[in-house]
Write a protein that holds these residues in place. Structure first.
Motif, PDB file in Angstrom:
ATOM      1  N   UNK A 138       8.658 -26.823 -15.060  1.00  0.00           N
ATOM      2  CA  UNK A 138       7.571 -27.362 -14.251  1.00  0.00           C
ATOM      3  C   UNK A 138       6.402 -27.804 -15.142  1.00  0.00           C
ATOM      4  N   UNK A 139       5.604 -28.787 -14.695  1.00  0.00           N
ATOM      5  CA  UNK A 139       4.501 -29.283 -15.525  1.00  0.00           C
ATOM      6  C   UNK A 139       3.491 -28.208 -15.926  1.00  0.00           C
ATOM      7  N   UNK A 140       3.356 -27.175 -15.101  1.00  0.00           N
ATOM      8  CA  UNK A 140       2.384 -26.117 -15.375  1.00  0.00           C
ATOM      9  C   UNK A 140       3.021 -24.907 -16.067  1.00  0.00           C
ATOM     10  N   UNK A 141       4.323 -24.979 -16.328  1.00  0.00           N
ATOM     11  CA  UNK A 141       5.039 -23.822 -16.846  1.00  0.00           C
ATOM     12  C   UNK A 141       5.098 -23.845 -18.375  1.00  0.00           C
ATOM     13  N   UNK A 142       4.986 -22.690 -19.006  1.00  0.00           N
ATOM     14  CA  UNK A 142       5.167 -22.580 -20.448  1.00  0.00           C
ATOM     15  C   UNK A 142       6.593 -22.985 -20.831  1.00  0.00           C
ATOM     16  N   UNK A 143       6.753 -23.531 -22.043  1.00  0.00           N
ATOM     17  CA  UNK A 143       8.095 -23.669 -22.580  1.00  0.00           C
ATOM     18  C   UNK A 143       8.641 -22.270 -22.859  1.00  0.00           C
ATOM     19  N   UNK A 144       9.952 -22.169 -23.048  1.00  0.00           N
ATOM     20  CA  UNK A 144      10.545 -20.868 -23.363  1.00  0.00           C
ATOM     21  C   UNK A 144       9.923 -20.306 -24.640  1.00  0.00           C
ATOM     22  N   UNK A 145       9.709 -21.163 -25.632  1.00  0.00           N
ATOM     23  CA  UNK A 145       9.145 -20.701 -26.909  1.00  0.00           C
ATOM     24  C   UNK A 145       7.695 -20.264 -26.754  1.00  0.00           C
ATOM     25  N   UNK A 146       6.926 -20.941 -25.910  1.00  0.00           N
ATOM     26  CA  UNK A 146       5.567 -20.487 -25.619  1.00  0.00           C
ATOM     27  C   UNK A 146       5.595 -19.150 -24.902  1.00  0.00           C
ATOM     28  N   UNK A 147       6.552 -18.969 -24.012  1.00  0.00           N
ATOM     29  CA  UNK A 147       6.689 -17.714 -23.281  1.00  0.00           C
ATOM     30  C   UNK A 147       7.062 -16.570 -24.222  1.00  0.00           C
ATOM     31  N   UNK A 203       3.446 -16.563 -11.674  1.00  0.00           N
ATOM     32  CA  UNK A 203       2.629 -15.655 -12.487  1.00  0.00           C
ATOM     33  C   UNK A 203       3.352 -15.209 -13.756  1.00  0.00           C
ATOM     34  N   UNK A 204       4.559 -15.720 -13.987  1.00  0.00           N
ATOM     35  CA  UNK A 204       5.340 -15.293 -15.141  1.00  0.00           C
ATOM     36  C   UNK A 204       5.920 -16.495 -15.866  1.00  0.00           C
ATOM     37  N   UNK A 205       6.212 -16.316 -17.142  1.00  0.00           N
ATOM     38  CA  UNK A 205       6.945 -17.327 -17.876  1.00  0.00           C
ATOM     39  C   UNK A 205       8.438 -17.134 -17.701  1.00  0.00           C
ATOM     40  N   UNK A 206       9.217 -18.041 -18.303  1.00  0.00           N
ATOM     41  CA  UNK A 206      10.669 -17.897 -18.256  1.00  0.00           C
ATOM     42  C   UNK A 206      11.145 -16.692 -19.054  1.00  0.00           C
ATOM     43  N   UNK A 207      10.337 -16.232 -19.989  1.00  0.00           N
ATOM     44  CA  UNK A 207      10.644 -15.014 -20.741  1.00  0.00           C
ATOM     45  C   UNK A 207       9.736 -13.916 -20.220  1.00  0.00           C
ATOM     46  N   UNK A 208      10.335 -12.814 -19.828  1.00  0.00           N
ATOM     47  CA  UNK A 208       9.547 -11.747 -19.219  1.00  0.00           C
ATOM     48  C   UNK A 208      10.091 -10.391 -19.642  1.00  0.00           C
ATOM     49  N   UNK A 209       9.344  -9.364 -19.294  1.00  0.00           N
ATOM     50  CA  UNK A 209       9.788  -7.990 -19.495  1.00  0.00           C
ATOM     51  C   UNK A 209      10.411  -7.465 -18.207  1.00  0.00           C
ATOM     52  N   UNK A 210      11.395  -6.619 -18.352  1.00  0.00           N
ATOM     53  CA  UNK A 210      11.979  -5.980 -17.176  1.00  0.00           C
ATOM     54  C   UNK A 210      10.939  -5.074 -16.521  1.00  0.00           C
ATOM     55  N   UNK A 211      11.216  -4.687 -15.291  1.00  0.00           N
ATOM     56  CA  UNK A 211      10.205  -4.007 -14.475  1.00  0.00           C
ATOM     57  C   UNK A 211       9.605  -2.787 -15.165  1.00  0.00           C
TER      58      UNK A 211
END
Length: 520
Positions: A231-240, A376-384
């Protein structure tokens, strides 16, 4: 990575010529090397992380923090690319090169001004209210400006001529304060993290952003290869990856620092966490006003955090996971690290190192790639579980370090110093009799900014507005904006010590005209 891959496109197509010698052959490794060789990167050794290190070497500065973020970012990227399922998903989303993630992590704090976030807030207020710069000052946007404009170590002497992938990976908040992209993420029902307008400041644009109006062309070119993938407002995976690594490093290493110098004490942290664990149900029954009125009592601040997480991050907030995170932090931080204090012994150093290594390993193990994340999250995230643990660790740092009155006293003095320095430099620029004796760097920054704003008047007048929203017109208005941006650029490029030394000189307090900490 093929040479024709659009992610490897540089800002300047002629960047392979011009007498500039790169030691690496990979385009992304070249970027990493250029960032590491930049004087803006070297200056981070003299820039505050939370409080000034004072030369003792006990506290992280922005340089050591950046090195640790880079270490974590590379580990995360290699973990993602080492598993077939996550590697395939990352490739579909635009790619996850470890060199790109490491380069972005090294660069992510280049724009931080003297005195850390305090300096950032002060310069933003000055830029908007004194100089009429609608996009003010923001450390992430300043980083992007350095990489694309004000650093001169690239072959074209304008920025570092980095690949699109690395420039995009630095965009932690991939939007401008106002206008771009359209529709602007501030208008979303649940805005991305950082995109919402600051409380009490309607119409001022996003609270956090990664590009000024002057760098929108570089922004668009860097994001071009990812069109249709994210999405235009979403971080790239590398930015995430970079953003997640920054969160992990921040959550762990600042706690280490303040444990080592005796600021983070066992008793108050134990009381806060223990009280909440012992009376969680009772605290949950209080209304918000009661919790706010009782914040000085143990357990209430932690309860307020739990409620804020449900309000802002309902996509992941979970009471059982929160309680488990509090128990783990109590066991490993309070009863493990803090209980015995830090006395400089081998045992104390080993305990501190083990705390850092164990937590880093646990949090990196919790990283995964999401195909359709929350806004509220990037494509890379931490588990719960790990996500909640990071929130609790960061809470401890904020509650028992950042909110201390003695730190507030120190920071108020630093804010006054930055304000006085801007006033003195602006007065120097306005003194026609002294124009020939301006610092060359400041003079060059004024000329650069004037060219930029004059260009925006011709090509994108809609983005060139004053702080109150009026259209900027006329040569005098352009010169005023350019003067403000140049002063802000100049002050933001100083170390803590340089800022103090320069103000002493401008105030007549310096005993000699030359100083080894500042060269005009």
């Amino acid at each position: 990575m093929s040479e024709t891959d659009p992610r490897a496109a540089r800002r300047d197509p002629s960047s392979s010529v011009g007498g500039f010698t790169d030691l690496a052959t990979s385009p992304f490794r070249i970027d990493r090397d250029r960032i590491a060789a930049s004087p803006f990167f070297a200056r981070l050794g003299g820039v505050t992380q939370v409080v000034s290190a004072g030369g003792a070497g006990l506290l992280h500065n922005r340089l050591t923090h950046s090195l640790k973020v880079a270490q974590v970012a590379r580990a995360i990227a290699e973990r993602i690319t080492g598993a077939s399922e996550s590697a395939e998903l990352a490739a579909k989303l635009g790619g996850c090169e470890p060199d790109v993630c490491e380069a972005a992590a090294l660069a992510h704090d280049l724009g931080h001004p003297p005195f850390g976030h305090l300096g950032e807030q002060t310069l933003d207020r000055i830029a908007r209210h004194r100089f009429g710069l609608a996009d003010g000052f923001e450390g992430n946007a300043q980083t992007f400006r350095i990489l694309t404009t004000t650093d001169v170590r690239g072959p074209s002497a304008i920025g570092l001529d980095l690949t699109a992938a690395v420039r995009a990976a630095v965009l932690k908040y991939p939007w401008a304060r106002l206008h771009y992209p359209e529709p602007h993420p501030t208008s979303m029902g649940t805005p991305p993290r950082g995109a919402a307008e600051p409380d009490g400041s309607p119409g001022t644009g996003a609270g956090k952003f990664s590009a000024y109006a002057t760098e929108l062309d570089d922004f668009a070119q860097a994001r071009g290869p990812f069109t249709g993938r994210i999405e235009p407002w979403q971080q790239t995976v590398e930015a995430s990856v970079m953003d997640t690594a920054d969160d992990i490093a921040y959550a762990i290493h600042d706690l280490q620092d303040f444990h080592r110098i005796g600021v983070l004490q066992h008793a108050p942290v134990a009381a806060e966490l223990g009280e909440w664990l012992d009376h969680a149900l009772e605290l949950a029954s209080l209304d918000d006003e009661q919790v706010a009125a009782q914040l000085r009592r143990p357990g209430r601040s932690l309860e307020q955090l739990r409620r804020r997480m449900h309000l802002k991050d309902s996509w992941i907030a979970d009471d059982d996971a929160f309680a488990a995170a509090v128990r783990r932090v109590q066991r490993e931080l309070v009863d493990g690290l803090l209980e015995n204090g830090f006395d400089g012994s081998i045992e104390a150093e080993q305990a501190t190192a083990a705390f850092s290594a164990n937590w880093t390993s646990r949090l990196v193990d919790g990283v995964f790639v999401l195909s359709s994340p929350s806004t509220r999250s990037g494509h890379v995230s931490l588990r719960t579980a790990q996500w909640h643990e990071v929130q609790v660790l960061k809470f401890v740092h904020r509650r028992f370090v950042l909110l201390r009155p003695d730190l507030a006293l120190h920071q108020r003095g630093q804010a006054s110093l930055v304000t006085s320095l801007v006033d003195a430099l602006d007065a120097w620029l306005l003194d026609r009799d002294e124009l020939g004796r301006l610092p060359r760097r400041l003079h060059d920054l004024v000329e650069l900014a004037q060219d930029e704003y004059a260009g925006l008047v011709r090509t994108m007048p809609e983005v060139l507005v004053g702080a109150t929203g009026e259209r900027v017109e006329g040569a005098d208005a352009v010169r005023s904006l350019a003067r403000g941006r140049a002063v802000v650029d100049f002050v933001a490029s100083l170390t803590d010590k340089q800022a103090v030394t320069l103000l002493d000189a401008l105030s007549g307090r310096a005993a000699q005209p030359w100083s080894d900490s500042f060269v005009l």
